[in-house]
Design an enzyme around this catalytic site. Structure first.
Site, mmCIF file in Angstrom:
data_model
loop_
_atom_site.group_PDB
_atom_site.id
_atom_site.type_symbol
_atom_site.label_atom_id
_atom_site.label_comp_id
_atom_site.label_asym_id
_atom_site.label_seq_id
_atom_site.Cartn_x
_atom_site.Cartn_y
_atom_site.Cartn_z
ATOM 1 N N HIS A 77 0.852 -1.392 0.203
ATOM 2 C CA HIS A 77 0.148 -0.075 0.094
ATOM 3 C C HIS A 77 0.958 1.298 -0.027
ATOM 4 O O HIS A 77 0.364 2.355 -0.214
ATOM 5 C CB HIS A 77 -1.141 0.023 1.260
ATOM 6 N N ASP A 108 0.040 -7.367 1.032
ATOM 7 C CA ASP A 108 0.730 -6.221 1.098
ATOM 8 C C ASP A 108 2.066 -5.915 1.586
ATOM 9 O O ASP A 108 2.680 -5.371 2.326
ATOM 10 C CB ASP A 108 -0.148 -5.710 2.566
ATOM 11 N N SER A 187 4.241 2.292 8.183
ATOM 12 C CA SER A 187 3.904 1.342 7.123
ATOM 13 C C SER A 187 4.978 0.952 6.339
ATOM 14 O O SER A 187 5.838 1.898 5.900
ATOM 15 C CB SER A 187 2.805 1.878 6.191
#
Lengths: 490, 496
Positions: A77, A108, A187
């Site tokens: 992402h 992911d 992230s």
């Protein structure tokens, strides 16, 4: 169940890592900082309300880390819909253009590289460890919101379990929950224990749902991804594509002629088009998977402890097979399921790096309904929402492989009475069944005096006269700045 | 045909009467308040989540006009699920119990009769005012907490066909604009004009300050039915249609005339179906009244209004209407008889009042039949909250095969040793029990008499596909289960 909120990419860059007061070993922290990468993404997500428009450009920041062989690992992402990626090393202000080598939206994860060899000079790559023990301490590295510099937070491993991955919205894999603060900008950052990477930080809850709950992708998932791409291609996960249910009820166990004890799960739905179709059926009892006995709640014992039986299949690759021992009508049976292809009906998953498909005819815009469409259009139509939500569970996919809807009407005299049909599902055009958006394009390509578009339900059809459509064609193209009247490629 | 004539004559009369009346001030006497009776209705609804139990009782108050024969008219909502109804004379505190002598949930009307026949003998009946026009003014009457009657001026803004709140049927409605205040929870409010009853209020929207009125013509129909002039009920033809304004569509269906609507669906077994009306027909006229592109005809009283008014309000069950249609380019006439059984039993009942919901309990598994009241039990957001398969089947029941019957589903699992492990079985639609296809709860009751190899096998439309229950254990554990959960009976199969 609360919806997981994936991180938005809005971290801040920091020039140097401030040494955490109680880091496991200061030397390690410095080495970790050497392998850390800040990723600046410029993305352009398509607009499903205006499918012919290239979409809005936006930017974000995430983290990544070097894993050797000039490769950088991060979250999918962080690099989804990217138009331009710039990476910079911790302590080096110079940004380098980067490109995506592999991206796995179902778990992911992504691998990047930088073509300029100078970038990887005197960079330290991080090594992977195993699955950390519950209650052991881990450190999270990244560039989260709340300051400009590298941030390190520490926490304990709270839970190891299957969890949904919010990036695709439909996949669940092994996940480790930690109580370290994980925030937007973390992230793709590494989570370390004793100098080894034990996970990749990737999602959390928004603050008003739960605090001190962060999730990382554990190394079994990471290693699977790295192995999958060894052949130069990412093949995605393969699944048994069936539902199974616990078998706790004593009466039901007797009825199924199960031996005493606590083993076996019941097969519910076997999905058409999946790898188990024709091999397993509703009412079969799964007793063991690759020789591991299945408990009545669907768990098995592996080296990491008690896990869902799906974990066996999780670690397999396209082309592998699964050995099952089952009970069918009271008789034991051995079944080998070849994981020959991945599940084709994925319209409920969030899609990335795709262009919206559509057909415009007489100012009527037709689009296939998928998760991206639903997210942006938010249609209220009961039938459309039902068809999307229950696409798999009610077997709608067996009837048509896509749901095609009239998504909007580019108002023009030719379609003056079509607006009330918006968000209805196209059933047939000129009598031909519409099972995918390509069928719409094909139906309109056939010459006919009238084009009769029948929606699902009991309403009248929309009728367009060919002459009227042709007369309106250039007018609509110009007025609505239609770059193209159709796009059928993802 | 006889009753249509009767309505036409009656509806002409008030126009004359209104014209001859001299204008009066709107004092309570003038608005007919001596003909109003206070109604106290105690009701107790069944709990569709626990169909063996009732919810707490509630008391609603209303103001009902005395219409004819010493009977009082109220909305059906006021007396739905009633346990006790009481009347109180205006001005005195004199009370008497009353019985519901007629109720119709389509038109949302009910008729009450005092048990003491003398109670209302001196009260003059309020006559109906059928000649309303858009722009006319009326008084809406409410009860104050001190017992006084409050009047609010209202103006008729629209006369149209709307769906009534208790059913799917569209009937004539007066929409009034009025700044109505909320007073003491009055449930039935009459609207009067020049000493006559214009209608009963059924809905008020505080935001737009508009009130929906059940108008005199609908009341008229209801009262005629109550007198036994015909089978009681508001007829349906069972036709769905679409306007034909779109010129491309008109050319495609070869519709040359100005008016006409396109039949999109004919309910199987309904009056129109039995008369031979089909999907794709174009309805041009009804009883020689031309139908325009939107489905309106020119009503002598109300002007352009949907032709469903001719069918549902202006006609009674048993009447025959002549549909002039165009089929394959040829015009023809079809007589449609609006028989009492014109509407086939619905898959999902739109309302269930005054009767206990049906259910069947098998070893802790509770089965029910799909109905709108069950779905509404999920709350204001039932369309999102209730099981989506059930919402879908309710919403699109007209599209199901004609032999669908009732939708039987597993509504809940009462945890017990017999149902151990079934706790997370989601509400599923039952396909068969012990090999018998299930189209009603009665089918289940029959099917459980013959377990297979000592087990009941229940199959579902969706995941998990089926469950199996030890028949002997379910039988022997039943009494204890009923006792522990305080359930008086393991089934209710009485039809409403």
């Amino acid at each position: 169940m609360f919806r997981l909120i994936g991180f938005t990419l809005c971290g801040f860059f920091s020039l140097a890592a401030s040494a955490p007061a109680r880091s496991p070993a200061p030397a390690t922290a410095a080495k970790v900082a050497n392998g850390l990468v800040r990723i600046q993404e410029t993305s352009q997500a398509p607009n499903y309300r205006v499918p012919w428009s290239p979409g809005e450009v936006s930017g974000g920041v995430g983290a990544g880390f070097m894993i050797g062989e000039n490769r950088i690992m991060t979250n999918a992402h962080v690099v989804s819909n990217a138009r331009f990626l710039a990476v910079s090393k911790e302590g080096d202000p110079k940004p380098y253009p980067a490109r995506v080598l592999f991206v796995a939206h179902d778990c992911d994860l992504a691998l990047l590289t930088v073509d300029d060899p100078k970038f990887f000079q005197d960079a330290a790559s991080l090594q992977f460890g195993g699955v950390p023990a519950i209650e052991s301490t881990v450190s999270v590295y990244g560039y989260p919101i709340g300051g400009d510099r590298l941030s390190v937070t520490r926490g304990v491993v709270s839970r190891i379990d299957f969890q949904p991955y919010s990036h695709s919205g439909v996949d669940s894999h092994l996940t480790i929950q930690i109580d370290a603060a994980i925030n937007p900008g973390n992230s793709g950052g590494p989570v370390l224990q004793d100098g080894l990477v034990v996970g990749v930080a990737f999602q959390g809850y928004s603050g008003n749902v739960a605090q001190n709950v962060g999730y990382m992708i554990p190394t079994p998932v990471v290693n699977r991804f790295l192995k999958d791409v060894e052949d130069g291609r990412y093949d995605k996960y393969v699944d048994l594509t069936l539902s199974y249910h616990p078998l706790h009820n004593p009466g039901m166990r007797r009825a199924l002629k199960l031996p005493d004890g606590d083993s076996g799960v019941l097969v519910g739905d076997v999905y058409s088009g999946g790898v188990s179709e024709g091999l397993l059926k509703t009412g079969d009892v799964l007793l063991s998977i690759d020789g591991l006995p299945i408990a009545s709640d669907g768990t098995i014992k592996m080296a990491e402890g008690t896990v869902e039986m799906a974990e066996v299949v999780e670690r397999k690759f396209l082309g592998d097979s699964v050995d099952l021992e089952i009970l069918r009508d009271g008789e034991p049976l051995k079944v080998k399921v070849d994981l020959s292809h991945s599940w084709p009906f994925t319209l409920q998953a969030n899609a990335y790096d795709e262009t919206p498909r559509y057909v415009v005819f007489g100012g009527l815009v037709f689009q296939p309904v998928d998760a991206n469409f639903i997210r942006e259009h938010r249609p209220n139509d009961l039938r459309l929402r039902y068809a999307f939500d229950q696409f798999i569970s009610q077997g709608i996919y067996r009837d048509r492989s896509e749901i095609v809807t009239l998504s909007s009407v580019l108002a023009d005299p030719v379609n003056a009475y079509a607006a009330p049909f918006t968000y209805q599902i196209v059933d047939t055009i000129n009598g031909g069944k519409i099972s995918r958006i390509d069928d719409v394009a094909a139906a309109f390509a056939k010459p006919s005096d009238y084009y009769v578009i029948q929606m699902l339900g009991l309403g009248r059809p929309i009728v367009l006269e060919r002459e009227a459509v042709e007369a309106a064609r250039d007018r609509i193209r110009q007025r609505y700045r239609l770059a193209s009247e159709e796009n059928l490629k993802k | 045909m006889k009753s249509i004539l009767a309505i036409l004559i009656l509806s002409a009369a008030p126009v004359l009467a209104g014209a001859t009346l001299s204008p009066r001030n709107s004092s309570p006497g003038d608005i007919g308040s001596e003909s109003l009776v206070r109604v106290y209705a105690t009701s107790q609804a069944f709990d569709f989540f626990r169909p063996w139990a009732k919810k707490p009782s509630v008391m609603h108050r209303g103001l009902g006009p005395v219409v004819e024969n010493g009977q009082v008219l109220v909305t059906a909502e006021l007396v739905a699920n009633h346990t006790y109804v009481e009347l109180e004379k205006s001005g005195t505190a004199e009370k008497t119990p009353a019985t519901v002598v007629a109720v119709d949930y389509d038109s949302n009307l009910a008729l009450l009769q005092p048990t003491d026949p003398e109670f209302l003998s001196s009260v003059p009946a309020l006559r109906l005012d059928s000649g309303a026009r858009v722009g006319d003014q009326a008084m809406i009457l409410q009860l104050e907490s001190n017992g006084r009657i409050a009047e609010t001026l209202a103006t008729i803004s629209t006369i149209t066909i709307t769906r009534y709140p208790l059913d799917h049927l569209g009937l004539l409605t007066y929409r009034l604009s009025t700044p109505l205040e909320n007073r003491d929870g009055s449930f039935t409010m009459p609207a009067v004009r020049k000493g006559r009853l214009l209608g009963l209020l059924m809905r008020y929207d505080t935001r737009t300050q508009t009130a929906n009125l059940i108008p005199a013509p609908v009341i008229q129909h209801f009262l005629e039915d109550a007198k036994g002039k015909s089978d009681p009920g508001f007829p349906r033809a069972g036709v769905a249609f679409s306007p034909t304004r779109d010129p491309q569509f008109r050319r495609y269906i070869k519709l040359k005339k100005d008016g006409g609507v396109y039949v999109t669906h004919v309910s199987p077994g309904a009056a129109a179906d039995r008369a031979g009306l089909r999907k794709g027909d174009i309805i041009l006229a009804l009883n020689d009244q031309p139908i325009d592109q939107d489905g309106n005809f020119e009503d002598p009283e109300f002007g352009k209004i949907s032709f469903s008014h001719l069918i549902s309000t202006r006609s009674h069950l048993g009447d025959t209407l002549t549909f002039k249609i165009q089929r394959d380019g040829i015009e023809k006439s079809l007589p449609v008889t609006l028989d009492a059984d014109a509407s086939p039993a619905s898959v999902s009942a739109s309302h269930i009042f005054d009767t206990q919901p049906r259910y069947f309990i098998l070893g802790g598994l509770v089965f029910q039949e799909l109905s709108r009241p069950y779905l509404q039990e999920w709350g204001a957001r039932w369309k999102e909250e209730a099981p989506q398969r059930l919402v879908y089947l309710d919403a699109y029941q007209e599209e199901l095969p004609p032999d669908t019957g009732k939708v039987v589903f597993l509504s809940q699992v009462l945890p017990s040793p017999d149902t151990l492990g079934f706790g997370n079985v989601s509400p599923g639609v039952v396909k068969s029990v012990n090999g018998v296809t299930i189209k009603s709860l009665d089918d289940i009751a029959r099917a459980v008499a013959t377990p297979v190899d000592g087990f009941h096998k229940i199959t579902f439309e969706e995941d998990p596909g089926f469950i199996m229950l030890d028949a002997a254990a379910a039988e022997s554990g039943r009494d204890r289960l009923m006792q522990e959960y305080g359930i008086p009976a393991a089934e209710n199969l009485k039809s409403p």
